[in-house]
Design a protein around this motif. Structure first.
Motif, PDB file in Angstrom:
ATOM      1  N   ASN A   1      33.166 -67.208 -90.229  1.00  0.00           N
ATOM      2  CA  ASN A   1      34.409 -67.510 -89.527  1.00  0.00           C
ATOM      3  C   ASN A   1      35.570 -66.747 -90.151  1.00  0.00           C
ATOM      4  O   ASN A   1      36.677 -67.243 -90.283  1.00  0.00           O
ATOM      5  CB  ASN A   1      34.702 -69.021 -89.554  1.00  0.00           C
ATOM      6  CG  ASN A   1      34.874 -69.555 -90.965  1.00  0.00           C
ATOM      7  OD1 ASN A   1      34.359 -68.969 -91.927  1.00  0.00           O
ATOM      8  ND2 ASN A   1      35.586 -70.664 -91.122  1.00  0.00           N
ATOM      9  N   GLY A   2      35.285 -65.515 -90.584  1.00  0.00           N
ATOM     10  CA  GLY A   2      36.271 -64.708 -91.295  1.00  0.00           C
ATOM     11  C   GLY A   2      37.239 -63.968 -90.392  1.00  0.00           C
ATOM     12  O   GLY A   2      37.523 -64.391 -89.269  1.00  0.00           O
ATOM     13  N   ILE A   3      37.692 -62.810 -90.870  1.00  0.00           N
ATOM     14  CA  ILE A   3      38.768 -62.088 -90.182  1.00  0.00           C
ATOM     15  C   ILE A   3      38.281 -61.280 -88.991  1.00  0.00           C
ATOM     16  O   ILE A   3      39.090 -60.767 -88.222  1.00  0.00           O
ATOM     17  CB  ILE A   3      39.489 -61.142 -91.164  1.00  0.00           C
ATOM     18  CG1 ILE A   3      38.508 -60.095 -91.716  1.00  0.00           C
ATOM     19  CG2 ILE A   3      40.142 -61.930 -92.282  1.00  0.00           C
ATOM     20  CD1 ILE A   3      39.167 -59.026 -92.564  1.00  0.00           C
ATOM     21  N   GLY A   4      36.960 -61.140 -88.857  1.00  0.00           N
ATOM     22  CA  GLY A   4      36.445 -60.338 -87.758  1.00  0.00           C
ATOM     23  C   GLY A   4      36.573 -58.853 -88.051  1.00  0.00           C
ATOM     24  O   GLY A   4      37.116 -58.446 -89.081  1.00  0.00           O
ATOM     25  N   LEU A   5      36.054 -58.033 -87.165  1.00  0.00           N
ATOM     26  CA  LEU A   5      36.086 -56.586 -87.356  1.00  0.00           C
ATOM     27  C   LEU A   5      36.644 -55.896 -86.112  1.00  0.00           C
ATOM     28  O   LEU A   5      36.214 -56.186 -84.997  1.00  0.00           O
ATOM     29  CB  LEU A   5      34.676 -56.050 -87.624  1.00  0.00           C
ATOM     30  CG  LEU A   5      34.036 -56.407 -88.960  1.00  0.00           C
ATOM     31  CD1 LEU A   5      32.559 -56.047 -88.939  1.00  0.00           C
ATOM     32  CD2 LEU A   5      34.747 -55.677 -90.086  1.00  0.00           C
ATOM     33  N   THR A   6      37.570 -54.997 -86.325  1.00  0.00           N
ATOM     34  CA  THR A   6      38.071 -54.190 -85.212  1.00  0.00           C
ATOM     35  C   THR A   6      37.034 -53.121 -84.893  1.00  0.00           C
ATOM     36  O   THR A   6      36.116 -52.854 -85.675  1.00  0.00           O
ATOM     37  CB  THR A   6      39.394 -53.511 -85.584  1.00  0.00           C
ATOM     38  OG1 THR A   6      39.154 -52.607 -86.685  1.00  0.00           O
ATOM     39  CG2 THR A   6      40.436 -54.547 -85.996  1.00  0.00           C
ATOM     40  N   GLU A   7      37.172 -52.478 -83.745  1.00  0.00           N
ATOM     41  CA  GLU A   7      36.249 -51.401 -83.377  1.00  0.00           C
ATOM     42  C   GLU A   7      36.329 -50.262 -84.383  1.00  0.00           C
ATOM     43  O   GLU A   7      35.320 -49.628 -84.716  1.00  0.00           O
ATOM     44  CB  GLU A   7      36.568 -50.887 -81.966  1.00  0.00           C
ATOM     45  CG  GLU A   7      36.230 -51.879 -80.871  1.00  0.00           C
ATOM     46  CD  GLU A   7      34.761 -52.270 -80.879  1.00  0.00           C
ATOM     47  OE1 GLU A   7      33.903 -51.369 -81.029  1.00  0.00           O
ATOM     48  OE2 GLU A   7      34.468 -53.473 -80.750  1.00  0.00           O
ATOM     49  N   GLU A   8      37.534 -50.006 -84.883  1.00  0.00           N
ATOM     50  CA  GLU A   8      37.697 -48.949 -85.888  1.00  0.00           C
ATOM     51  C   GLU A   8      36.971 -49.312 -87.181  1.00  0.00           C
ATOM     52  O   GLU A   8      36.301 -48.475 -87.794  1.00  0.00           O
ATOM     53  CB  GLU A   8      39.185 -48.737 -86.179  1.00  0.00           C
ATOM     54  CG  GLU A   8      39.434 -47.656 -87.229  1.00  0.00           C
ATOM     55  CD  GLU A   8      40.902 -47.521 -87.583  1.00  0.00           C
ATOM     56  OE1 GLU A   8      41.208 -46.667 -88.433  1.00  0.00           O
ATOM     57  OE2 GLU A   8      41.722 -48.267 -87.024  1.00  0.00           O
ATOM     58  N   ALA A   9      37.090 -50.581 -87.590  1.00  0.00           N
ATOM     59  CA  ALA A   9      36.444 -51.025 -88.831  1.00  0.00           C
ATOM     60  C   ALA A   9      34.935 -50.903 -88.731  1.00  0.00           C
ATOM     61  O   ALA A   9      34.260 -50.536 -89.701  1.00  0.00           O
ATOM     62  CB  ALA A   9      36.851 -52.462 -89.140  1.00  0.00           C
ATOM     63  N   LYS A  10      34.384 -51.188 -87.558  1.00  0.00           N
ATOM     64  CA  LYS A  10      32.928 -51.140 -87.391  1.00  0.00           C
ATOM     65  C   LYS A  10      32.371 -49.726 -87.557  1.00  0.00           C
ATOM     66  O   LYS A  10      31.189 -49.557 -87.856  1.00  0.00           O
ATOM     67  CB  LYS A  10      32.524 -51.697 -86.017  1.00  0.00           C
ATOM     68  CG  LYS A  10      32.677 -53.209 -85.931  1.00  0.00           C
ATOM     69  CD  LYS A  10      31.885 -53.799 -84.771  1.00  0.00           C
ATOM     70  CE  LYS A  10      32.441 -53.448 -83.442  1.00  0.00           C
ATOM     71  NZ  LYS A  10      31.760 -54.139 -82.321  1.00  0.00           N
ATOM     72  N   THR A  11      33.227 -48.729 -87.388  1.00  0.00           N
ATOM     73  CA  THR A  11      32.750 -47.346 -87.510  1.00  0.00           C
ATOM     74  C   THR A  11      32.717 -46.865 -88.954  1.00  0.00           C
ATOM     75  O   THR A  11      32.114 -45.832 -89.243  1.00  0.00           O
ATOM     76  CB  THR A  11      33.651 -46.391 -86.697  1.00  0.00           C
ATOM     77  OG1 THR A  11      34.977 -46.406 -87.261  1.00  0.00           O
ATOM     78  CG2 THR A  11      33.712 -46.810 -85.237  1.00  0.00           C
ATOM     79  N   ILE A  12      33.354 -47.603 -89.867  1.00  0.00           N
ATOM     80  CA  ILE A  12      33.437 -47.109 -91.254  1.00  0.00           C
ATOM     81  C   ILE A  12      32.831 -48.046 -92.295  1.00  0.00           C
ATOM     82  O   ILE A  12      32.636 -47.644 -93.439  1.00  0.00           O
ATOM     83  CB  ILE A  12      34.906 -46.838 -91.657  1.00  0.00           C
ATOM     84  CG1 ILE A  12      35.704 -48.146 -91.688  1.00  0.00           C
ATOM     85  CG2 ILE A  12      35.539 -45.814 -90.742  1.00  0.00           C
ATOM     86  CD1 ILE A  12      37.061 -48.021 -92.340  1.00  0.00           C
TER      87      ILE A  12
END
Length: 357
Positions: free
Chosen positions: A295-306
């Motif tokens: 239940n954390g901060i989640g990931l943006t699409e940009e974050a998922k790429t790196i």
């Protein structure tokens, strides 16, 4: 049919056997009856928890502070009420870790719980060993990767440069070819040293990291014991739903996968909420699906790429080196598995690890 004197004699014998057992066992143990009265304890328990002989016959509530574990009374009452064994890892206030087992003492005449026997096994050294192992795994994997990739690349570039220089050498430059030959020999020597070092490490790694049949529940327990302070300070809840529990894999690598996913899930939970991590497993065709959600901060699409790149981190304010998820990705890929990410930014993430089984 036994006479009364024979029954008394049998009871005396049984009591003597019990006394002898409690006097000679090397494990801290307590016997607490259904009224929460402390009836017996072993000498190791006396030493470990500073118990005194005159504690016998007193309520466990009067001496519970000696055990330095705040919920021990609640745990005892639960076992007496349910008649079910309770097993858990606990940390006492003096920072020692124990495997605590509370077993119901069943009166066979009426099949009722007449008390509990509590066993404590000191696992402090095991907890320390697990922490050290996780640190060594990360350092070792990173070292091998650096040798295999980062060092070989500049050597390759140097080799190509030398080849280009050979093409441009004029015949009248007598010393230059000899110099290039010397550089080439040195370059080959460096290559051999690097290859021997890498090959030697990997051979040792393969010998020490044989696959084995592993119970996933044991790996989860190891991970809990590896991050006790993080769990305690954050108030994290780790929930398990293991529908598939057995997998053939390298133990330390599976532990590293779970360790990094669970610790990241806790670290990347906002301070205004308690981390809630769910570990789910199930059979999925030829794979075991291991899913870790939070239940954390989640990931943006940009974050998922790196996030699987070495030294890349979603938030620099969170303690870490940016190696954890890189190692997870490397281990899973090398094992022929795959990773999928499910998430909605700001409401948590779920990492789905598919491991061939």
């Amino acid at each position: 049919m036994q006479t009364k004197s024979q029954q008394i004699s049998d009871l005396v014998t049984l009591n003597e056997e019990l006394e002898n057992y409690f006097a000679n066992t090397i494990i801290p143990q307590l016997f607490v009856d259904s009224e929460l009265i402390l009836r017996k304890f072993t000498p190791p328990a006396m030493k470990q928890f500073s118990l005194k002989a005159d504690f016998i016959g007193r309520s466990i509530m009067d001496v519970h502070e000696n055990f330095r574990f705040p919920t021990i009374i609640e745990n005892i009452k639960t076992v007496i009420a349910t008649g079910k064994i309770l097993e858990k890892e606990i940390q006492t206030t003096d920072m020692h870790w124990f495997q605590m087992n509370i077993l119901p003492y069943i009166n066979r005449r009426d099949n009722k719980t007449n008390g509990v026997i509590i066993t404590f096994v000191d696992i402090t050294a095991r907890v320390k060993d697990l922490r050290d192992q996780e640190k060594l795994v990360a350092e070792h994997e990173l070292l091998l990767d650096s040798i295999a990739h980062d060092i070989k690349n500049p050597i390759l570039a140097l080799s190509l440069s030398l080849s280009a220089m050979k093409l441009d050498v004029e015949k009248k430059a007598e010393r230059l070819p000899k110099l290039i030959d010397a550089m080439e020999r040195s370059l080959n020597n460096i290559k051999n040293v690097v290859e021997d070092l890498v090959q030697g490490h990997w051979d040792k790694q393969r010998n020490e990291s044989a696959e084995e049949l592993i119970d996933l529940g044991n790996i989860v327990d190891d991970v809990r014991l590896s991050i006790p302070s993080l769990i305690h300070e954050s108030g994290a809840i780790i929930e398990t739903d293991l529908k598939a529990t057995e997998i053939t894999f390298v133990r330390r690598k599976l532990r590293s996968i779970l360790y990094n996913l669970v610790s990241n899930a806790i670290k990347y939970t906002p301070k205004d909420r308690k981390p809630h991590v769910k570990i789910h497993s199930e059979k999925c065709g030829d794979y075991m699906l291991l899913k870790v959600s939070d239940n954390g901060i989640g990931l943006t699409e940009e974050a998922k790429t790196i996030i699987f790149e070495k030294f890349k981190r979603v938030k620099t304010s969170v303690e870490g080196s940016g190696v954890g998820l890189y190692l997870v990705h490397t281990i899973v890929n090398n094992a022929g598995g795959k990773i999928e990410i499910e998430n909605n930014a700001e409401v948590g993430s779920a990492f789905k690890i598919f491991l061939k089984n």
